[in-house]
Design an enzyme around this catalytic site. Structure first.
Site, PDB file in Angstrom:
ATOM      1  N   ASP A   3     -40.788 -12.091  16.102  1.00 47.22           N
ATOM      2  CA  ASP A   3     -39.689 -11.241  15.624  1.00 47.22           C
ATOM      3  C   ASP A   3     -39.799  -9.852  16.267  1.00 47.22           C
ATOM      4  O   ASP A   3     -40.860  -9.225  16.196  1.00 47.22           O
ATOM      5  CB  ASP A   3     -39.816 -11.148  14.085  1.00 47.22           C
ATOM      6  CG  ASP A   3     -38.627 -10.484  13.428  1.00 47.22           C
ATOM      7  OD1 ASP A   3     -37.526 -10.498  14.011  1.00 47.22           O
ATOM      8  OD2 ASP A   3     -38.803  -9.965  12.300  1.00 47.22           O
ATOM      9  N   HIS A  45     -29.864  -9.846  11.288  1.00 48.39           N
ATOM     10  CA  HIS A  45     -31.118  -9.275  10.781  1.00 48.39           C
ATOM     11  C   HIS A  45     -30.821  -8.530   9.480  1.00 48.39           C
ATOM     12  O   HIS A  45     -29.671  -8.313   9.124  1.00 48.39           O
ATOM     13  CB  HIS A  45     -31.701  -8.319  11.830  1.00 48.39           C
ATOM     14  CG  HIS A  45     -32.379  -9.029  12.961  1.00 48.39           C
ATOM     15  ND1 HIS A  45     -33.731  -8.970  13.178  1.00 48.39           N
ATOM     16  CD2 HIS A  45     -31.878  -9.836  13.931  1.00 48.39           C
ATOM     17  CE1 HIS A  45     -34.045  -9.703  14.230  1.00 48.39           C
ATOM     18  NE2 HIS A  45     -32.935 -10.239  14.719  1.00 48.39           N
TER      19      HIS A  45
HETATM   20  P1  13P Z   1     -35.129  -7.489   5.776  1.00 47.82           P
HETATM   21  O1  13P Z   1     -36.522  -6.979   5.640  1.00 47.82           O
HETATM   22  O2  13P Z   1     -34.130  -6.430   5.503  1.00 47.82           O
HETATM   23  O3  13P Z   1     -34.886  -8.721   4.992  1.00 47.82           O
HETATM   24  O4  13P Z   1     -34.906  -7.841   7.321  1.00 47.82           O
HETATM   25  C1  13P Z   1     -35.710  -8.793   7.938  1.00 47.82           C
HETATM   26  C2  13P Z   1     -35.454  -8.855   9.391  1.00 47.82           C
HETATM   27  O5  13P Z   1     -34.373  -8.610   9.876  1.00 47.82           O
HETATM   28  C3  13P Z   1     -36.588  -9.263  10.241  1.00 47.82           C
HETATM   29  O6  13P Z   1     -36.278  -9.177  11.592  1.00 47.82           O
END
Ligand code: 13P
Length: 292
Positions: A84, A207
Protein backbone atom coordinates in the site's frame (compact mmCIF):
# COMPACT_ATOMS: atom_id res chain seq x y z
CA UNK A 1 -5.15 -18.90 -2.26
CA UNK A 2 -2.66 -16.16 -3.07
CA UNK A 3 -3.25 -14.53 -6.43
CA UNK A 4 -2.54 -11.18 -7.99
CA UNK A 5 -5.37 -8.67 -7.76
CA UNK A 6 -6.05 -8.03 -11.43
CA UNK A 7 -8.65 -10.70 -12.21
CA UNK A 8 -10.60 -10.23 -8.99
CA UNK A 9 -10.91 -6.49 -9.67
CA UNK A 10 -11.83 -6.85 -13.33
CA UNK A 11 -14.52 -9.29 -12.21
CA UNK A 12 -15.68 -6.84 -9.51
CA UNK A 13 -15.93 -3.99 -11.99
CA UNK A 14 -18.03 -6.12 -14.35
CA UNK A 15 -20.19 -7.38 -11.46
CA UNK A 16 -20.71 -3.91 -9.91
CA UNK A 17 -19.26 -4.70 -6.50
CA UNK A 18 -15.96 -3.83 -4.82
CA UNK A 19 -13.25 -5.92 -3.19
CA UNK A 20 -12.15 -4.73 0.25
CA UNK A 21 -8.49 -3.91 0.82
CA UNK A 22 -7.86 -4.24 4.56
CA UNK A 23 -4.55 -3.05 5.96
CA UNK A 24 -2.78 -5.56 8.21
CA UNK A 25 -0.46 -4.79 11.11
CA UNK A 26 0.30 -8.10 12.78
CA UNK A 27 -0.68 -11.76 13.02
CA UNK A 28 -4.08 -11.12 14.63
CA UNK A 29 -5.06 -8.65 11.92
CA UNK A 30 -4.01 -11.03 9.15
CA UNK A 31 -5.81 -14.01 10.66
CA UNK A 32 -8.97 -11.96 11.28
CA UNK A 33 -9.15 -10.77 7.66
CA UNK A 34 -8.28 -14.14 6.09
CA UNK A 35 -10.74 -16.18 8.17
CA UNK A 36 -13.56 -13.71 7.58
CA UNK A 37 -12.99 -13.72 3.82
CA UNK A 38 -13.04 -17.53 3.84
CA UNK A 39 -16.21 -17.72 5.98
CA UNK A 40 -18.00 -15.28 3.67
CA UNK A 41 -16.62 -16.72 0.44
CA UNK A 42 -15.27 -13.30 -0.55
CA UNK A 43 -12.15 -12.28 -2.44
CA UNK A 44 -9.93 -9.99 -0.36
CA UNK A 45 -6.82 -7.83 -0.53
CA UNK A 46 -4.37 -7.63 2.38
CA UNK A 47 -2.75 -4.18 2.30
CA UNK A 48 0.67 -3.58 3.84
CA UNK A 49 1.97 -0.03 4.18
CA UNK A 50 5.72 0.65 4.28
CA UNK A 51 5.39 1.52 7.99
CA UNK A 52 3.48 -1.66 8.83
CA UNK A 53 6.04 -3.69 6.87
CA UNK A 54 8.86 -2.13 8.87
CA UNK A 55 6.96 -2.79 12.13
CA UNK A 56 6.65 -6.45 11.20
CA UNK A 57 10.45 -6.56 10.61
CA UNK A 58 10.31 -6.31 6.83
CA UNK A 59 8.37 -7.39 3.77
CA UNK A 60 9.99 -10.82 3.70
CA UNK A 61 8.60 -11.55 7.16
CA UNK A 62 5.16 -10.36 6.05
CA UNK A 63 5.15 -12.45 2.87
CA UNK A 64 6.34 -15.55 4.72
CA UNK A 65 3.71 -15.14 7.43
CA UNK A 66 0.87 -14.56 4.97
CA UNK A 67 1.86 -17.46 2.71
CA UNK A 68 2.21 -19.85 5.66
CA UNK A 69 -1.07 -18.70 7.21
CA UNK A 70 -2.92 -18.97 3.91
CA UNK A 71 -1.76 -22.57 3.68
CA UNK A 72 -2.30 -23.48 7.36
CA UNK A 73 -5.83 -22.07 7.37
CA UNK A 74 -6.61 -23.76 4.02
CA UNK A 75 -7.80 -20.50 2.53
CA UNK A 76 -9.39 -21.17 -0.87
CA UNK A 77 -10.84 -17.71 -1.65
CA UNK A 78 -8.64 -15.41 -3.77
CA UNK A 79 -6.29 -13.33 -1.59
CA UNK A 80 -3.91 -10.67 -2.90
CA UNK A 81 -0.96 -9.57 -0.78
CA UNK A 82 -0.58 -5.94 -1.79
CA UNK A 83 1.89 -3.18 -0.96
CA UNK A 84 0.00 0.00 0.00
CA UNK A 85 1.43 3.41 -1.02
CA UNK A 86 4.82 1.98 -1.90
CA UNK A 87 7.95 3.94 -2.60
CA UNK A 88 10.08 2.83 -5.54
CA UNK A 89 12.40 0.83 -3.22
CA UNK A 90 9.51 -0.74 -1.30
CA UNK A 91 7.98 -1.91 -4.60
CA UNK A 92 11.20 -3.66 -5.54
CA UNK A 93 11.46 -5.17 -2.05
CA UNK A 94 7.93 -6.55 -2.21
CA UNK A 95 8.42 -8.06 -5.66
CA UNK A 96 11.46 -9.86 -4.32
CA UNK A 97 9.76 -10.84 -1.05
CA UNK A 98 6.89 -12.66 -2.80
CA UNK A 99 3.99 -10.19 -2.69
CA UNK A 100 1.37 -10.71 -5.39
CA UNK A 101 0.53 -7.05 -5.96
CA UNK A 102 2.09 -3.63 -5.47
CA UNK A 103 1.04 -0.01 -5.39
CA UNK A 104 3.55 2.57 -6.53
CA UNK A 105 2.55 5.94 -5.11
CA UNK A 106 4.34 8.53 -7.21
CA UNK A 107 1.64 11.12 -6.61
CA UNK A 108 4.01 13.48 -4.80
CA UNK A 109 6.49 13.42 -7.72
CA UNK A 110 6.37 15.70 -10.74
CA UNK A 111 4.09 13.99 -13.30
CA UNK A 112 6.94 13.08 -15.69
CA UNK A 113 8.80 11.27 -12.93
CA UNK A 114 5.66 9.54 -11.69
CA UNK A 115 5.04 8.27 -15.24
CA UNK A 116 8.63 7.17 -15.73
CA UNK A 117 8.85 5.26 -12.44
CA UNK A 118 5.36 3.76 -12.82
CA UNK A 119 6.25 2.43 -16.28
CA UNK A 120 9.46 0.86 -15.03
CA UNK A 121 7.70 -0.81 -12.08
CA UNK A 122 4.77 -1.93 -14.25
CA UNK A 123 7.15 -3.81 -16.53
CA UNK A 124 8.93 -5.35 -13.56
CA UNK A 125 5.74 -6.31 -11.70
CA UNK A 126 4.23 -7.90 -14.79
CA UNK A 127 7.41 -9.81 -15.55
CA UNK A 128 7.02 -11.47 -12.13
CA UNK A 129 3.24 -11.95 -12.39
CA UNK A 130 2.24 -9.22 -9.92
CA UNK A 131 -0.52 -6.67 -10.43
CA UNK A 132 0.20 -2.97 -9.98
CA UNK A 133 -1.80 0.03 -8.74
CA UNK A 134 -0.62 3.58 -9.38
CA UNK A 135 -1.78 6.93 -8.09
CA UNK A 136 -2.29 10.40 -9.38
CA UNK A 137 -3.83 13.28 -7.40
CA UNK A 138 -2.78 12.73 -3.78
CA UNK A 139 -5.23 11.23 -1.28
CA UNK A 140 -5.63 13.69 1.59
CA UNK A 141 -5.11 13.15 5.31
CA UNK A 142 -2.28 11.41 7.12
CA UNK A 143 -1.16 7.81 6.86
CA UNK A 144 2.12 6.43 8.13
CA UNK A 145 3.19 9.97 9.03
CA UNK A 146 2.78 11.20 5.45
CA UNK A 147 0.31 14.04 5.13
CA UNK A 148 -1.25 15.22 1.87
CA UNK A 149 -4.03 17.65 1.08
CA UNK A 150 -7.06 16.06 -0.57
CA UNK A 151 -6.76 16.50 -4.31
CA UNK A 152 -9.06 15.78 -7.19
CA UNK A 153 -7.19 13.96 -9.94
CA UNK A 154 -7.03 15.32 -13.46
CA UNK A 155 -8.69 12.82 -15.89
CA UNK A 156 -6.10 13.48 -18.61
CA UNK A 157 -3.28 12.63 -16.17
CA UNK A 158 -5.19 9.51 -15.10
CA UNK A 159 -5.32 8.41 -18.74
CA UNK A 160 -1.56 8.87 -19.12
CA UNK A 161 -0.97 6.57 -16.16
CA UNK A 162 -3.49 3.97 -17.35
CA UNK A 163 -1.94 3.94 -20.83
CA UNK A 164 1.29 2.69 -19.23
CA UNK A 165 -0.42 -0.67 -18.64
CA UNK A 166 -1.15 -0.47 -14.90
CA UNK A 167 -3.88 -2.78 -13.57
CA UNK A 168 -5.88 -0.43 -11.33
CA UNK A 169 -5.80 3.25 -10.53
CA UNK A 170 -6.08 5.28 -7.32
CA UNK A 171 -7.33 8.72 -8.25
CA UNK A 172 -8.17 11.35 -5.65
CA UNK A 173 -11.85 12.36 -5.68
CA UNK A 174 -11.94 14.31 -2.43
CA UNK A 175 -11.31 11.20 -0.27
CA UNK A 176 -8.86 11.34 2.61
CA UNK A 177 -7.13 8.87 4.94
CA UNK A 178 -8.20 8.72 8.56
CA UNK A 179 -11.23 10.35 10.14
CA UNK A 180 -13.08 12.83 7.92
CA UNK A 181 -13.41 16.39 9.27
CA UNK A 182 -16.92 17.55 10.16
CA UNK A 183 -16.93 20.02 7.24
CA UNK A 184 -15.87 17.41 4.60
CA UNK A 185 -17.74 18.04 1.35
CA UNK A 186 -18.17 14.40 0.37
CA UNK A 187 -16.88 12.49 -2.67
CA UNK A 188 -16.67 14.37 -5.94
CA UNK A 189 -18.83 12.20 -8.24
CA UNK A 190 -18.43 14.54 -11.17
CA UNK A 191 -14.66 13.91 -11.01
CA UNK A 192 -15.22 10.15 -10.59
CA UNK A 193 -17.36 10.02 -13.72
CA UNK A 194 -14.85 12.00 -15.78
CA UNK A 195 -11.98 9.79 -14.59
CA UNK A 196 -13.98 6.62 -15.27
CA UNK A 197 -14.82 7.81 -18.79
CA UNK A 198 -11.19 8.71 -19.51
CA UNK A 199 -9.62 5.47 -18.29
CA UNK A 200 -11.06 2.75 -20.47
CA UNK A 201 -12.95 0.84 -17.78
CA UNK A 202 -9.91 0.13 -15.61
CA UNK A 203 -10.86 -0.77 -11.99
CA UNK A 204 -10.68 2.37 -9.84
CA UNK A 205 -9.53 2.41 -6.22
CA UNK A 206 -11.10 4.40 -3.41
CA UNK A 207 -8.65 5.06 -0.59
CA UNK A 208 -9.75 6.42 2.78
CA UNK A 209 -12.67 3.99 3.10
CA UNK A 210 -13.21 4.79 6.79
CA UNK A 211 -16.04 7.22 7.49
CA UNK A 212 -17.49 7.60 3.99
CA UNK A 213 -21.30 7.35 4.33
CA UNK A 214 -22.76 4.07 2.99
CA UNK A 215 -24.80 5.76 0.27
CA UNK A 216 -21.66 7.41 -1.15
CA UNK A 217 -19.79 4.08 -1.04
CA UNK A 218 -22.62 2.39 -2.96
CA UNK A 219 -22.76 5.18 -5.50
CA UNK A 220 -18.97 5.11 -5.96
CA UNK A 221 -19.14 1.36 -6.66
CA UNK A 222 -21.93 1.81 -9.17
CA UNK A 223 -19.88 4.53 -10.90
CA UNK A 224 -16.62 2.61 -11.36
CA UNK A 225 -14.88 1.94 -8.00
CA UNK A 226 -13.86 -1.73 -7.62
CA UNK A 227 -11.40 -1.67 -4.70
CA UNK A 228 -11.97 0.11 -1.40
CA UNK A 229 -9.19 0.58 1.15
CA UNK A 230 -10.00 0.37 4.85
CA UNK A 231 -7.52 0.85 7.65
CA UNK A 232 -8.59 3.28 10.40
CA UNK A 233 -11.97 1.59 10.94
CA UNK A 234 -10.29 -1.69 11.95
CA UNK A 235 -7.80 0.17 14.16
CA UNK A 236 -10.63 1.97 15.97
CA UNK A 237 -12.68 -1.14 16.73
CA UNK A 238 -9.58 -3.11 17.75
CA UNK A 239 -8.52 -0.35 20.16
CA UNK A 240 -12.01 0.06 21.63
CA UNK A 241 -12.51 -3.65 22.22
CA UNK A 242 -9.12 -3.90 23.93
CA UNK A 243 -9.80 -0.83 26.08
CA UNK A 244 -13.20 -2.24 27.13
CA UNK A 245 -11.61 -5.58 28.08
CA UNK A 246 -8.97 -3.87 30.21
CA UNK A 247 -11.44 -1.42 31.78
CA UNK A 248 -13.62 -4.37 32.78
CA UNK A 249 -10.61 -5.58 34.80
CA UNK A 250 -10.26 -8.73 32.75
CA UNK A 251 -6.48 -8.38 32.41
CA UNK A 252 -5.99 -7.76 36.13
CA UNK A 253 -3.05 -10.00 37.24
CA UNK A 254 -4.00 -9.68 40.92
CA UNK A 255 -7.43 -11.21 40.44
CA UNK A 256 -7.07 -14.99 40.53
CA UNK A 257 -10.67 -15.48 39.38
CA UNK A 258 -9.86 -13.85 36.06
CA UNK A 259 -8.12 -16.93 34.69
CA UNK A 260 -4.99 -15.17 33.43
CA UNK A 261 -6.88 -12.67 31.30
CA UNK A 262 -3.56 -10.92 30.65
CA UNK A 263 -2.47 -13.86 28.46
CA UNK A 264 -2.02 -12.15 25.05
CA UNK A 265 -4.19 -14.78 23.39
CA UNK A 266 -7.03 -13.67 25.66
CA UNK A 267 -6.15 -9.98 25.81
CA UNK A 268 -6.13 -9.61 22.01
CA UNK A 269 -9.20 -11.78 21.36
CA UNK A 270 -11.90 -9.09 21.69
CA UNK A 271 -9.95 -6.86 19.28
CA UNK A 272 -9.56 -9.78 16.88
CA UNK A 273 -13.32 -10.47 17.00
CA UNK A 274 -14.02 -6.76 16.51
CA UNK A 275 -11.90 -6.68 13.33
CA UNK A 276 -13.74 -9.73 12.02
CA UNK A 277 -17.09 -8.03 12.61
CA UNK A 278 -15.91 -4.82 10.90
CA UNK A 279 -14.52 -6.70 7.89
CA UNK A 280 -17.83 -8.58 7.57
CA UNK A 281 -19.79 -5.31 7.72
CA UNK A 282 -17.60 -3.84 4.96
CA UNK A 283 -17.82 -6.93 2.75
CA UNK A 284 -21.61 -6.79 3.01
CA UNK A 285 -21.57 -3.10 2.08
CA UNK A 286 -19.13 -3.61 -0.80
CA UNK A 287 -21.14 -6.57 -2.16
CA UNK A 288 -18.21 -9.01 -2.32
CA UNK A 289 -19.77 -11.86 -0.32
CA UNK A 290 -20.06 -15.12 -2.29
CA UNK A 291 -18.05 -13.59 -5.13
CA UNK A 292 -14.93 -15.74 -4.61
P1 13P B 1 -8.53 4.73 6.06
O1 13P B 1 -7.48 4.61 7.12
O2 13P B 1 -9.11 6.09 6.03
O3 13P B 1 -9.55 3.67 6.14
O4 13P B 1 -7.79 4.60 4.65
C1 13P B 1 -7.09 3.43 4.34
C2 13P B 1 -6.35 3.56 3.07
O5 13P B 1 -6.74 4.26 2.16
C3 13P B 1 -5.11 2.77 2.94
O6 13P B 1 -4.44 3.06 1.76
Amino acid sequence: MLVNAKDMLVKAKKGHYAVGHFNINNLEWTKAVLTTAQELNSPVILGVSCGAGKYMTGMKTVASMVRAMDEALKITVPVALHLDHGTYDACRDCIEAGFTSIMFDGSSLPLEQNLYRTKELTNLAHAYGLSIEAEVGAIGGTEDGVTADGEVANPAECKLLVDLGIDFLAAGIGNIHGIYPADWKGLNFDALNKINAATNNIPLVLHGGTGIPDDQIKRAISEGVSKINVNTDCQLVFAQATIDYCKAGKADPTDENKDKGYDPRKLLKPGYEAIKAKVKEKMELFGSINKA
